[in-house]
Design a protein around this motif. Structure first.
Motif, PDB file in Angstrom:
ATOM      1  N   TRP A  24       1.019  -1.067   0.108  1.00 32.22           N
ATOM      2  CA  TRP A  24       0.046   0.012   0.105  1.00 32.22           C
ATOM      3  C   TRP A  24       0.839   1.223   0.012  1.00 32.22           C
ATOM      4  O   TRP A  24       1.818   1.412   0.435  1.00 32.22           O
ATOM      5  CB  TRP A  24      -1.057  -0.061   1.173  1.00 32.22           C
ATOM      6  CG  TRP A  24      -1.845  -1.084   1.341  1.00 32.22           C
ATOM      7  CD1 TRP A  24      -1.720  -2.319   2.037  1.00 32.22           C
ATOM      8  CD2 TRP A  24      -3.093  -1.053   0.678  1.00 32.22           C
ATOM      9  NE1 TRP A  24      -2.777  -3.120   1.933  1.00 32.22           N
ATOM     10  CE2 TRP A  24      -3.731  -2.362   1.127  1.00 32.22           C
ATOM     11  CE3 TRP A  24      -3.730  -0.407   0.036  1.00 32.22           C
ATOM     12  CZ2 TRP A  24      -4.862  -2.924   0.609  1.00 32.22           C
ATOM     13  CZ3 TRP A  24      -5.223  -0.775  -0.587  1.00 32.22           C
ATOM     14  CH2 TRP A  24      -5.543  -1.895  -0.267  1.00 32.22           C
ATOM     15  N   VAL A  25       0.365   2.140  -0.562  1.00 36.22           N
ATOM     16  CA  VAL A  25       1.223   3.516  -0.450  1.00 36.22           C
ATOM     17  C   VAL A  25       0.209   4.724  -0.745  1.00 36.22           C
ATOM     18  O   VAL A  25      -0.996   4.510  -0.997  1.00 36.22           O
ATOM     19  CB  VAL A  25       2.094   3.696  -1.938  1.00 36.22           C
ATOM     20  CG1 VAL A  25       3.135   2.851  -2.010  1.00 36.22           C
ATOM     21  CG2 VAL A  25       1.260   3.724  -3.124  1.00 36.22           C
ATOM     22  N   CYS A  76      -6.778   7.921   4.176  1.00 32.73           N
ATOM     23  CA  CYS A  76      -5.899   7.877   5.018  1.00 32.73           C
ATOM     24  C   CYS A  76      -6.312   8.463   6.531  1.00 32.73           C
ATOM     25  O   CYS A  76      -7.354   9.423   6.336  1.00 32.73           O
ATOM     26  CB  CYS A  76      -4.807   8.827   4.721  1.00 32.73           C
ATOM     27  SG  CYS A  76      -3.733   7.967   3.322  1.00 32.73           S
ATOM     28  N   ASP A  77      -5.881   8.424   7.480  1.00 34.35           N
ATOM     29  CA  ASP A  77      -6.332   9.080   8.643  1.00 34.35           C
ATOM     30  C   ASP A  77      -5.960  10.568   8.579  1.00 34.35           C
ATOM     31  O   ASP A  77      -5.000  10.801   7.865  1.00 34.35           O
ATOM     32  CB  ASP A  77      -5.681   8.555   9.925  1.00 34.35           C
ATOM     33  CG  ASP A  77      -6.398   7.431  10.335  1.00 34.35           C
ATOM     34  OD1 ASP A  77      -7.389   7.431  10.759  1.00 34.35           O
ATOM     35  OD2 ASP A  77      -5.681   6.134  10.336  1.00 34.35           O
ATOM     36  N   ASP A  82      -0.426  10.428  12.342  1.00 32.26           N
ATOM     37  CA  ASP A  82       0.622   9.323  12.172  1.00 32.26           C
ATOM     38  C   ASP A  82       1.411   8.960  13.254  1.00 32.26           C
ATOM     39  O   ASP A  82       1.919   9.722  14.040  1.00 32.26           O
ATOM     40  CB  ASP A  82       1.549  10.028  10.974  1.00 32.26           C
ATOM     41  CG  ASP A  82       0.672  10.390   9.728  1.00 32.26           C
ATOM     42  OD1 ASP A  82      -0.297   9.910   9.480  1.00 32.26           O
ATOM     43  OD2 ASP A  82       1.264  11.347   9.148  1.00 32.26           O
ATOM     44  N   GLY A  83       1.506   7.425  13.282  1.00 30.27           N
ATOM     45  CA  GLY A  83       2.464   6.970  14.308  1.00 30.27           C
ATOM     46  C   GLY A  83       2.023   7.003  15.693  1.00 30.27           C
ATOM     47  O   GLY A  83       2.576   6.848  16.777  1.00 30.27           O
ATOM     48  N   ILE A  84       0.678   6.906  15.810  1.00 21.35           N
ATOM     49  CA  ILE A  84      -0.245   6.763  17.050  1.00 21.35           C
ATOM     50  C   ILE A  84       0.281   5.455  17.672  1.00 21.35           C
ATOM     51  O   ILE A  84       0.525   4.432  17.224  1.00 21.35           O
ATOM     52  CB  ILE A  84      -1.760   7.059  17.050  1.00 21.35           C
ATOM     53  CG1 ILE A  84      -2.217   6.026  16.241  1.00 21.35           C
ATOM     54  CG2 ILE A  84      -1.894   8.366  16.486  1.00 21.35           C
ATOM     55  CD1 ILE A  84      -3.835   6.246  16.390  1.00 21.35           C
ATOM     56  N   ASP A  85       0.305   5.337  19.132  1.00 18.97           N
ATOM     57  CA  ASP A  85       0.632   4.358  19.935  1.00 18.97           C
ATOM     58  C   ASP A  85      -0.629   3.111  20.344  1.00 18.97           C
ATOM     59  O   ASP A  85      -0.379   2.155  20.771  1.00 18.97           O
ATOM     60  CB  ASP A  85       1.470   4.805  21.221  1.00 18.97           C
ATOM     61  CG  ASP A  85       0.278   5.545  22.185  1.00 18.97           C
ATOM     62  OD1 ASP A  85      -0.918   5.528  22.017  1.00 18.97           O
ATOM     63  OD2 ASP A  85       0.810   5.735  23.355  1.00 18.97           O
ATOM     64  N   LEU A  99      -0.750  -1.023   8.737  1.00 17.81           N
ATOM     65  CA  LEU A  99       0.576  -1.328   8.189  1.00 17.81           C
ATOM     66  C   LEU A  99       1.336   0.116   8.369  1.00 17.81           C
ATOM     67  O   LEU A  99       2.535   0.037   8.410  1.00 17.81           O
ATOM     68  CB  LEU A  99       0.472  -2.048   7.011  1.00 17.81           C
ATOM     69  CG  LEU A  99      -0.124  -3.333   6.829  1.00 17.81           C
ATOM     70  CD1 LEU A  99      -0.200  -3.828   5.369  1.00 17.81           C
ATOM     71  CD2 LEU A  99       0.634  -4.373   7.744  1.00 17.81           C
ATOM     72  N   ASP A 100       0.683   1.122   7.576  1.00 17.66           N
ATOM     73  CA  ASP A 100       1.482   2.385   7.792  1.00 17.66           C
ATOM     74  C   ASP A 100       1.783   2.933   9.056  1.00 17.66           C
ATOM     75  O   ASP A 100       2.632   3.335   9.130  1.00 17.66           O
ATOM     76  CB  ASP A 100       0.454   3.168   6.915  1.00 17.66           C
ATOM     77  CG  ASP A 100       0.998   4.609   6.457  1.00 17.66           C
ATOM     78  OD1 ASP A 100       2.290   4.472   6.170  1.00 17.66           O
ATOM     79  OD2 ASP A 100       0.581   5.739   6.524  1.00 17.66           O
TER      80      ASP A 100
END
Length: 175
Positions: A24-25, A76-77, A82-85, A99-100
């Protein structure tokens, strides 16, 4: 229904598209057209990782709205998530978003991510300094979610549950 497609997939919206190499991109919507007479929808996309790449999603409205044989690109969110825990906090909980998010955290050397009460651990294929006595003491007595995701947080949560409920606890490790 065409109006909702044009509202959701307006110019500038970020989506995920399938990619042979990366799975996915991310891509950005550059144009949306819905032809009700012909019953067709077309979404033009610019791939974000590679400015020179673009693609077009085309389908009939019937495929998209009735039979679900062809799905619209996945959203996308919003920026800032991005990169939430904890994956359960994603606005769009689907394969490419998960996955992203894991990929972004891995790039930042955050090998642990929660998915609700589950801890997802990615192998860094390198030595990590995350299991010291100091790290253990940092998580002792803390509630899960109070600090960054960690194996010690799961262990502490199980230990506190055992003390609080006077019952055995189970931690499942799978991989």
């Amino acid at each position: 229904m065409d109006i909702s497609i044009q509202k959701t997939y307006k110019k500038g919206t970020h989506v995920y598209v399938r990619d042979e190499k990366e799975a996915w991109v991310r891509a950005e919507v550059t144009n949306v057209s819905v032809d009700e007479k012909a019953g067709k929808v077309s979404i033009e996309l610019k791939h974000l990782a590679d400015d020179s790449r673009s693609s077009t999603f085309e389908a009939t409205l019937r495929e998209v709205l009735e039979t679900k044989t062809k799905e619209l690109p996945l959203l996308c969110d919003p920026p800032g998530s991005d990169g939430i825990d904890d994956l359960t906090n994603l606005s769009h909980l689907h394969e490419p978003a998960v996955l992203d998010n894991l990929r972004l955290r891995y790039k930042e050397n955050d090998i642990y991510t929660y998915s609700g009460i589950v801890l997802v651990a990615l192998n860094p294929f390198a030595r990590v300094d995350r299991y010291s006595q100091h790290e253990l003491e940092t998580y002792a007595g803390r509630a899960r979610g109070e600090l960054q995701p960690h194996l010690f947080a799961i262990a502490e949560d199980a230990y506190q549950g055992m003390i609080r409920d006077c019952m055995n606890q189970t931690i499942i490790v799978s991989g």
